[in-house]
Design an enzyme around this catalytic site. Structure first.
Site, PDB file in Angstrom:
ATOM      1  N   GLY A 110       0.866  -1.178   0.000  1.00  0.00           N
ATOM      2  CA  GLY A 110       0.000   0.000   0.000  1.00  0.00           C
ATOM      3  C   GLY A 110       0.904   1.230   0.000  1.00  0.00           C
ATOM      4  O   GLY A 110       1.851   1.316   0.808  1.00  0.00           O
TER       5      GLY A 110
ATOM      6  N   ASP B 166      -1.394   4.806  -6.433  1.00  0.00           N
ATOM      7  CA  ASP B 166       0.026   4.586  -6.122  1.00  0.00           C
ATOM      8  C   ASP B 166       0.923   5.694  -6.665  1.00  0.00           C
ATOM      9  O   ASP B 166       2.001   5.956  -6.136  1.00  0.00           O
ATOM     10  CB  ASP B 166       0.481   3.234  -6.659  1.00  0.00           C
ATOM     11  CG  ASP B 166      -0.156   2.121  -5.862  1.00  0.00           C
ATOM     12  OD1 ASP B 166      -1.320   1.767  -6.148  1.00  0.00           O
ATOM     13  OD2 ASP B 166       0.484   1.646  -4.907  1.00  0.00           O
TER      14      ASP B 166
HETATM   15  O1  MRU Z   1       0.512  -3.936  -4.619  1.00  0.00           O
HETATM   16  P1  MRU Z   1      -0.076  -3.183  -3.459  1.00  0.00           P
HETATM   17  O2  MRU Z   1      -0.912  -4.029  -2.565  1.00  0.00           O
HETATM   18  O3  MRU Z   1       0.971  -2.392  -2.705  1.00  0.00           O
HETATM   19  O4  MRU Z   1      -1.042  -2.139  -4.166  1.00  0.00           O
HETATM   20  C1  MRU Z   1      -1.771  -1.240  -3.382  1.00  0.00           C
HETATM   21  C2  MRU Z   1      -2.722  -0.429  -4.150  1.00  0.00           C
HETATM   22  O5  MRU Z   1      -2.782  -0.469  -5.365  1.00  0.00           O
HETATM   23  C3  MRU Z   1      -3.526   0.528  -3.349  1.00  0.00           C
HETATM   24  O6  MRU Z   1      -4.794   0.704  -3.913  1.00  0.00           O
HETATM   25  C4  MRU Z   1      -2.786   1.878  -3.341  1.00  0.00           C
HETATM   26  O7  MRU Z   1      -1.482   1.699  -2.892  1.00  0.00           O
HETATM   27  C5  MRU Z   1      -3.455   2.864  -2.489  1.00  0.00           C
HETATM   28  S1  MRU Z   1      -3.187   2.490  -0.789  1.00  0.00           S
HETATM   29  C6  MRU Z   1      -3.811   3.691   0.198  1.00  0.00           C
END
Ligand code: MRU
Length: 344
Positions: free
Chosen positions: A51, A239
Protein backbone atom coordinates in the site's frame (compact mmCIF):
# COMPACT_ATOMS: atom_id res chain seq x y z
CA UNK A 1 -5.46 3.80 16.82
CA UNK A 2 -3.15 0.84 16.32
CA UNK A 3 -0.53 1.63 13.70
CA UNK A 4 0.02 -0.72 10.75
CA UNK A 5 3.70 0.22 10.89
CA UNK A 6 5.45 1.99 13.78
CA UNK A 7 8.96 2.80 14.95
CA UNK A 8 9.73 1.13 18.28
CA UNK A 9 12.31 3.13 20.19
CA UNK A 10 15.00 1.33 22.20
CA UNK A 11 16.77 4.56 23.01
CA UNK A 12 16.95 8.00 21.38
CA UNK A 13 19.30 6.63 18.76
CA UNK A 14 18.25 3.01 18.36
CA UNK A 15 15.19 0.88 17.69
CA UNK A 16 13.38 -1.08 14.99
CA UNK A 17 10.33 -1.05 12.76
CA UNK A 18 7.29 -3.10 13.85
CA UNK A 19 4.68 -3.88 11.21
CA UNK A 20 1.62 -6.02 10.67
CA UNK A 21 2.55 -8.96 8.42
CA UNK A 22 0.05 -8.53 5.58
CA UNK A 23 1.02 -11.74 3.83
CA UNK A 24 -0.71 -13.92 6.44
CA UNK A 25 -4.04 -12.05 6.88
CA UNK A 26 -6.77 -13.36 7.19
CA UNK A 27 -5.35 -16.67 8.44
CA UNK A 28 -3.22 -15.04 11.08
CA UNK A 29 -2.74 -11.59 12.60
CA UNK A 30 0.84 -11.04 13.67
CA UNK A 31 3.44 -8.30 13.81
CA UNK A 32 7.02 -8.65 12.77
CA UNK A 33 10.04 -6.62 13.75
CA UNK A 34 12.36 -5.36 11.03
CA UNK A 35 15.79 -4.68 12.48
CA UNK A 36 18.03 -4.04 9.47
CA UNK A 37 17.75 -2.02 6.27
CA UNK A 38 18.19 -5.18 4.16
CA UNK A 39 15.29 -6.81 6.01
CA UNK A 40 13.28 -3.69 5.18
CA UNK A 41 14.05 -4.10 1.47
CA UNK A 42 12.76 -7.70 1.68
CA UNK A 43 9.64 -6.72 3.68
CA UNK A 44 8.64 -4.18 1.03
CA UNK A 45 9.57 -6.41 -1.91
CA UNK A 46 7.65 -9.44 -0.59
CA UNK A 47 4.69 -7.24 0.45
CA UNK A 48 4.82 -7.93 4.18
CA UNK A 49 4.10 -4.20 4.11
CA UNK A 50 2.22 -2.88 1.08
CA UNK A 51 0.00 0.00 0.00
CA UNK A 52 1.57 3.26 -1.16
CA UNK A 53 1.50 5.31 2.09
CA UNK A 54 2.56 2.34 4.25
CA UNK A 55 5.57 1.55 2.08
CA UNK A 56 6.48 5.24 2.25
CA UNK A 57 6.76 4.96 6.03
CA UNK A 58 8.64 1.67 5.61
CA UNK A 59 11.13 3.57 3.42
CA UNK A 60 11.52 6.27 6.09
CA UNK A 61 12.20 3.56 8.70
CA UNK A 62 14.62 1.90 6.28
CA UNK A 63 16.70 5.09 6.15
CA UNK A 64 16.77 5.19 9.96
CA UNK A 65 17.91 1.56 10.12
CA UNK A 66 20.65 2.31 7.62
CA UNK A 67 21.75 5.34 9.68
CA UNK A 68 21.97 3.14 12.80
CA UNK A 69 24.01 0.57 10.84
CA UNK A 70 26.41 3.24 9.57
CA UNK A 71 26.67 5.40 12.69
CA UNK A 72 30.48 4.96 12.87
CA UNK A 73 31.01 5.54 9.15
CA UNK A 74 33.31 8.30 7.84
CA UNK A 75 31.08 8.53 4.78
CA UNK A 76 27.83 8.49 6.74
CA UNK A 77 25.73 10.31 4.11
CA UNK A 78 27.16 8.27 1.21
CA UNK A 79 26.60 4.92 2.94
CA UNK A 80 23.06 5.74 4.07
CA UNK A 81 22.19 7.08 0.61
CA UNK A 82 23.46 3.88 -1.04
CA UNK A 83 21.20 1.72 1.14
CA UNK A 84 18.30 4.17 0.71
CA UNK A 85 18.61 3.82 -3.08
CA UNK A 86 18.57 0.04 -2.67
CA UNK A 87 15.36 0.19 -0.58
CA UNK A 88 13.84 2.58 -3.11
CA UNK A 89 14.42 -0.01 -5.85
CA UNK A 90 12.23 -2.59 -4.06
CA UNK A 91 8.96 -1.44 -5.67
CA UNK A 92 8.90 1.04 -8.55
CA UNK A 93 5.30 2.26 -8.97
CA UNK A 94 4.17 3.79 -5.66
CA UNK A 95 5.89 7.17 -5.49
CA UNK A 96 5.36 7.49 -1.72
CA UNK A 97 8.41 5.28 -1.22
CA UNK A 98 10.74 7.65 -3.09
CA UNK A 99 8.98 10.67 -1.52
CA UNK A 100 9.50 9.46 2.06
CA UNK A 101 13.10 8.41 1.47
CA UNK A 102 13.88 11.79 -0.09
CA UNK A 103 12.31 13.55 2.89
CA UNK A 104 14.72 11.68 5.18
CA UNK A 105 17.77 12.28 2.93
CA UNK A 106 16.93 16.00 2.65
CA UNK A 107 16.82 16.18 6.45
CA UNK A 108 20.28 14.57 6.63
CA UNK A 109 21.65 16.98 4.04
CA UNK A 110 20.27 20.00 5.91
CA UNK A 111 21.84 18.84 9.15
CA UNK A 112 25.20 17.59 7.94
CA UNK A 113 27.03 19.88 10.37
CA UNK A 114 25.72 17.65 13.22
CA UNK A 115 27.23 14.36 14.42
CA UNK A 116 26.08 11.03 12.94
CA UNK A 117 24.37 10.28 16.23
CA UNK A 118 22.48 13.57 16.28
CA UNK A 119 21.39 13.12 12.68
CA UNK A 120 20.13 9.61 13.47
CA UNK A 121 18.07 10.98 16.35
CA UNK A 122 16.54 13.56 13.97
CA UNK A 123 15.73 10.83 11.43
CA UNK A 124 13.91 8.81 14.10
CA UNK A 125 11.88 11.84 15.20
CA UNK A 126 11.02 12.63 11.60
CA UNK A 127 9.93 9.05 10.87
CA UNK A 128 7.55 9.06 13.85
CA UNK A 129 6.23 12.47 12.78
CA UNK A 130 5.52 11.06 9.31
CA UNK A 131 3.59 8.16 10.86
CA UNK A 132 1.37 10.55 12.84
CA UNK A 133 0.95 12.87 9.86
CA UNK A 134 -0.22 9.97 7.72
CA UNK A 135 -3.12 9.23 10.08
CA UNK A 136 -4.08 12.93 10.26
CA UNK A 137 -3.96 13.22 6.45
CA UNK A 138 -6.17 10.15 6.02
CA UNK A 139 -8.72 11.56 8.48
CA UNK A 140 -8.85 14.75 6.38
CA UNK A 141 -9.22 12.75 3.16
CA UNK A 142 -12.03 10.84 4.84
CA UNK A 143 -13.77 14.00 5.94
CA UNK A 144 -13.59 15.67 2.50
CA UNK A 145 -14.50 12.43 0.74
CA UNK A 146 -17.52 11.65 2.89
CA UNK A 147 -19.24 14.68 1.32
CA UNK A 148 -19.48 12.93 -2.06
CA UNK A 149 -21.00 9.74 -0.66
CA UNK A 150 -24.80 9.86 -1.08
CA UNK A 151 -27.00 8.72 1.79
CA UNK A 152 -27.39 4.95 1.81
CA UNK A 153 -24.86 4.61 -1.04
CA UNK A 154 -23.12 1.45 -2.15
CA UNK A 155 -19.44 2.17 -2.73
CA UNK A 156 -17.36 -0.09 -4.93
CA UNK A 157 -13.64 -0.26 -4.18
CA UNK A 158 -10.66 -2.15 -5.58
CA UNK A 159 -7.58 -3.55 -3.85
CA UNK A 160 -6.92 -2.38 -0.29
CA UNK A 161 -6.60 1.32 0.36
CA UNK A 162 -7.44 0.94 4.02
CA UNK A 163 -5.76 1.17 7.41
CA UNK A 164 -3.47 -1.67 6.33
CA UNK A 165 -2.25 0.27 3.28
CA UNK A 166 -1.43 3.29 5.43
CA UNK A 167 -0.41 3.87 9.05
CA UNK A 168 -4.09 4.00 9.96
CA UNK A 169 -7.65 4.88 8.83
CA UNK A 170 -6.92 4.54 5.09
CA UNK A 171 -7.49 6.64 1.98
CA UNK A 172 -10.39 5.12 -0.04
CA UNK A 173 -11.45 3.14 3.03
CA UNK A 174 -10.84 6.28 5.09
CA UNK A 175 -13.63 7.86 3.02
CA UNK A 176 -15.78 4.77 3.64
CA UNK A 177 -15.07 4.95 7.39
CA UNK A 178 -15.80 8.68 7.64
CA UNK A 179 -18.98 8.26 5.59
CA UNK A 180 -20.05 5.35 7.81
CA UNK A 181 -19.61 7.46 10.94
CA UNK A 182 -22.28 9.78 9.53
CA UNK A 183 -24.50 7.20 7.87
CA UNK A 184 -24.60 3.61 9.12
CA UNK A 185 -26.59 2.47 6.05
CA UNK A 186 -23.77 2.75 3.51
CA UNK A 187 -22.56 -0.49 1.94
CA UNK A 188 -19.40 -1.63 0.20
CA UNK A 189 -18.67 -3.92 -2.74
CA UNK A 190 -15.05 -5.05 -2.39
CA UNK A 191 -13.35 -6.38 -5.52
CA UNK A 192 -11.36 -9.55 -4.84
CA UNK A 193 -8.32 -8.01 -6.63
CA UNK A 194 -6.36 -10.72 -8.37
CA UNK A 195 -3.68 -11.80 -8.35
CA UNK A 196 -2.80 -11.12 -4.68
CA UNK A 197 -6.37 -10.77 -3.46
CA UNK A 198 -5.83 -7.67 -1.33
CA UNK A 199 -9.56 -6.93 -1.62
CA UNK A 200 -10.65 -10.37 -0.40
CA UNK A 201 -7.92 -10.82 2.18
CA UNK A 202 -7.43 -7.31 3.54
CA UNK A 203 -10.34 -4.99 2.63
CA UNK A 204 -13.06 -7.37 3.82
CA UNK A 205 -10.95 -8.14 6.92
CA UNK A 206 -10.91 -4.44 7.82
CA UNK A 207 -14.52 -3.60 6.96
CA UNK A 208 -16.11 -6.61 8.64
CA UNK A 209 -14.27 -5.68 11.83
CA UNK A 210 -15.81 -2.20 11.56
CA UNK A 211 -19.30 -3.73 11.09
CA UNK A 212 -19.64 -2.12 7.66
CA UNK A 213 -22.00 -4.03 5.34
CA UNK A 214 -19.53 -5.55 2.85
CA UNK A 215 -20.04 -7.80 -0.17
CA UNK A 216 -17.04 -9.50 -1.73
CA UNK A 217 -17.21 -9.70 -5.53
CA UNK A 218 -14.74 -11.05 -8.08
CA UNK A 219 -12.97 -8.60 -10.40
CA UNK A 220 -15.19 -9.33 -13.39
CA UNK A 221 -18.46 -8.56 -11.58
CA UNK A 222 -18.29 -4.76 -11.23
CA UNK A 223 -19.95 -3.85 -14.54
CA UNK A 224 -22.75 -6.37 -13.89
CA UNK A 225 -23.68 -4.69 -10.61
CA UNK A 226 -23.28 -1.21 -12.14
CA UNK A 227 -25.74 -2.10 -14.91
CA UNK A 228 -28.20 -3.34 -12.29
CA UNK A 229 -28.03 0.08 -10.58
CA UNK A 230 -26.42 -1.43 -7.47
CA UNK A 231 -23.30 0.78 -7.38
CA UNK A 232 -23.56 4.51 -6.57
CA UNK A 233 -19.93 5.53 -6.50
CA UNK A 234 -16.50 3.97 -7.10
CA UNK A 235 -13.60 5.04 -4.87
CA UNK A 236 -10.08 3.61 -5.05
CA UNK A 237 -6.67 4.63 -3.80
CA UNK A 238 -3.66 5.41 -5.99
CA UNK A 239 0.03 4.59 -6.12
CA UNK A 240 1.22 7.48 -8.28
CA UNK A 241 -0.66 10.41 -9.80
CA UNK A 242 0.73 12.50 -12.65
CA UNK A 243 0.31 16.29 -12.85
CA UNK A 244 -2.53 15.86 -15.38
CA UNK A 245 -4.45 13.63 -12.96
CA UNK A 246 -3.68 10.29 -14.64
CA UNK A 247 -3.59 7.83 -11.73
CA UNK A 248 -1.83 4.49 -11.31
CA UNK A 249 -3.50 2.01 -9.02
CA UNK A 250 -3.78 -1.76 -8.67
CA UNK A 251 -4.29 -3.61 -11.95
CA UNK A 252 -7.99 -3.67 -12.81
CA UNK A 253 -8.71 -0.11 -11.68
CA UNK A 254 -8.67 1.25 -15.25
CA UNK A 255 -11.26 -1.32 -16.36
CA UNK A 256 -13.43 -0.34 -13.39
CA UNK A 257 -13.18 3.36 -14.30
CA UNK A 258 -14.23 2.63 -17.89
CA UNK A 259 -17.23 0.62 -16.67
CA UNK A 260 -18.19 3.33 -14.15
CA UNK A 261 -18.05 6.06 -16.81
CA UNK A 262 -20.10 3.95 -19.24
CA UNK A 263 -22.81 3.66 -16.58
CA UNK A 264 -22.56 7.33 -15.49
CA UNK A 265 -21.32 6.36 -12.05
CA UNK A 266 -18.82 8.77 -10.47
CA UNK A 267 -15.30 7.35 -10.18
CA UNK A 268 -13.05 8.95 -7.51
CA UNK A 269 -9.46 8.52 -6.42
CA UNK A 270 -8.58 9.12 -2.76
CA UNK A 271 -4.90 9.81 -2.11
CA UNK A 272 -2.56 12.09 -0.16
CA UNK A 273 -0.49 14.81 -1.84
CA UNK A 274 2.57 12.56 -1.37
CA UNK A 275 1.11 10.19 -4.00
CA UNK A 276 1.24 12.94 -6.62
CA UNK A 277 4.50 12.98 -8.54
CA UNK A 278 5.23 16.58 -9.54
CA UNK A 279 8.04 15.35 -11.81
CA UNK A 280 5.73 13.66 -14.30
CA UNK A 281 3.27 15.37 -16.62
CA UNK A 282 1.23 12.32 -17.63
CA UNK A 283 0.55 8.72 -16.70
CA UNK A 284 2.61 7.52 -19.68
CA UNK A 285 5.70 8.23 -17.59
CA UNK A 286 4.68 5.93 -14.72
CA UNK A 287 6.79 2.79 -14.38
CA UNK A 288 4.54 -0.24 -13.97
CA UNK A 289 5.87 -2.96 -11.71
CA UNK A 290 6.00 -6.41 -13.31
CA UNK A 291 5.56 -9.11 -10.71
CA UNK A 292 6.34 -12.80 -10.54
CA UNK A 293 4.25 -15.11 -12.69
CA UNK A 294 3.59 -17.42 -9.75
CA UNK A 295 1.16 -14.80 -8.36
CA UNK A 296 -1.07 -15.61 -11.34
CA UNK A 297 -0.45 -19.33 -11.73
CA UNK A 298 -0.48 -20.57 -8.13
CA UNK A 299 -3.44 -20.50 -5.76
CA UNK A 300 -3.25 -22.20 -2.35
CA UNK A 301 0.15 -23.64 -3.31
CA UNK A 302 -1.33 -25.41 -6.35
CA UNK A 303 -0.89 -24.49 -10.04
CA UNK A 304 -4.18 -23.47 -11.65
CA UNK A 305 -3.05 -23.88 -15.26
CA UNK A 306 -0.76 -25.76 -17.61
CA UNK A 307 2.76 -24.61 -16.74
CA UNK A 308 3.60 -23.98 -20.42
CA UNK A 309 1.12 -21.10 -20.75
CA UNK A 310 2.52 -17.55 -21.18
CA UNK A 311 2.14 -15.26 -18.17
CA UNK A 312 2.60 -11.52 -17.83
CA UNK A 313 1.79 -9.92 -14.51
CA UNK A 314 1.69 -6.09 -14.37
CA UNK A 315 0.88 -4.98 -10.82
CA UNK A 316 -0.76 -1.68 -11.75
CA UNK A 317 -2.55 0.18 -14.52
CA UNK A 318 -3.09 3.86 -15.21
CA UNK A 319 -6.55 5.39 -15.26
CA UNK A 320 -6.64 8.53 -17.45
CA UNK A 321 -7.67 11.70 -15.63
CA UNK A 322 -10.56 12.07 -18.09
CA UNK A 323 -12.29 9.09 -16.41
CA UNK A 324 -11.83 10.45 -12.88
CA UNK A 325 -14.54 12.69 -11.43
CA UNK A 326 -12.35 13.94 -8.59
CA UNK A 327 -9.16 13.30 -6.63
CA UNK A 328 -9.86 13.43 -2.90
CA UNK A 329 -6.83 14.76 -1.02
CA UNK A 330 -6.16 16.20 2.44
CA UNK A 331 -6.50 19.66 0.83
CA UNK A 332 -9.94 19.02 -0.66
CA UNK A 333 -11.32 17.44 -3.82
CA UNK A 334 -9.67 18.39 -7.11
CA UNK A 335 -10.63 17.85 -10.71
CA UNK A 336 -7.83 15.75 -12.22
CA UNK A 337 -6.73 18.54 -14.56
CA UNK A 338 -6.43 20.91 -11.59
CA UNK A 339 -4.38 18.68 -9.30
CA UNK A 340 -1.18 20.46 -10.44
CA UNK A 341 -2.39 23.48 -8.43
CA UNK A 342 -1.29 21.69 -5.24
CA UNK A 343 2.30 22.38 -6.34
CA UNK A 344 1.94 26.03 -7.32
O1 MRU B 1 0.51 -3.94 -4.62
P1 MRU B 1 -0.08 -3.18 -3.46
O2 MRU B 1 -0.91 -4.03 -2.56
O3 MRU B 1 0.97 -2.39 -2.70
O4 MRU B 1 -1.04 -2.14 -4.17
C1 MRU B 1 -1.77 -1.24 -3.38
C2 MRU B 1 -2.72 -0.43 -4.15
O5 MRU B 1 -2.78 -0.47 -5.36
C3 MRU B 1 -3.53 0.53 -3.35
O6 MRU B 1 -4.79 0.70 -3.91
C4 MRU B 1 -2.79 1.88 -3.34
O7 MRU B 1 -1.48 1.70 -2.89
C5 MRU B 1 -3.45 2.86 -2.49
S1 MRU B 1 -3.19 2.49 -0.79
C6 MRU B 1 -3.81 3.69 0.20
Amino acid sequence: MEKTIAWIEKDKCNGFSRMIDQTVIPYEYKKIDIKTSSEMYDAIKTMVVRGAPAIGIAGAHGVVLSAIENIQSDDFFGDVKKQADFINSSRPTAVNLAWAIKRQLDLMEKNKHLSNREITELLIKNAVKMEDEDIEINKKIGEFGSAIVPKGATILTHCNAGALATVGWGTALGVVRSAYMKDKTIKVFADETRPRQQGARLTTYELIRDNIDTTLITDGMGAYFMKKGMVDVVITGADRIALNGDSANKIGTYMLAIAANYHNIPFYIAAPKSTIDPKIKSGDEIVIELRDKSEVTIINDKPICDERVNIVNPGFDVTPGSLIKGIITEYGIFKPDEIYKLFE
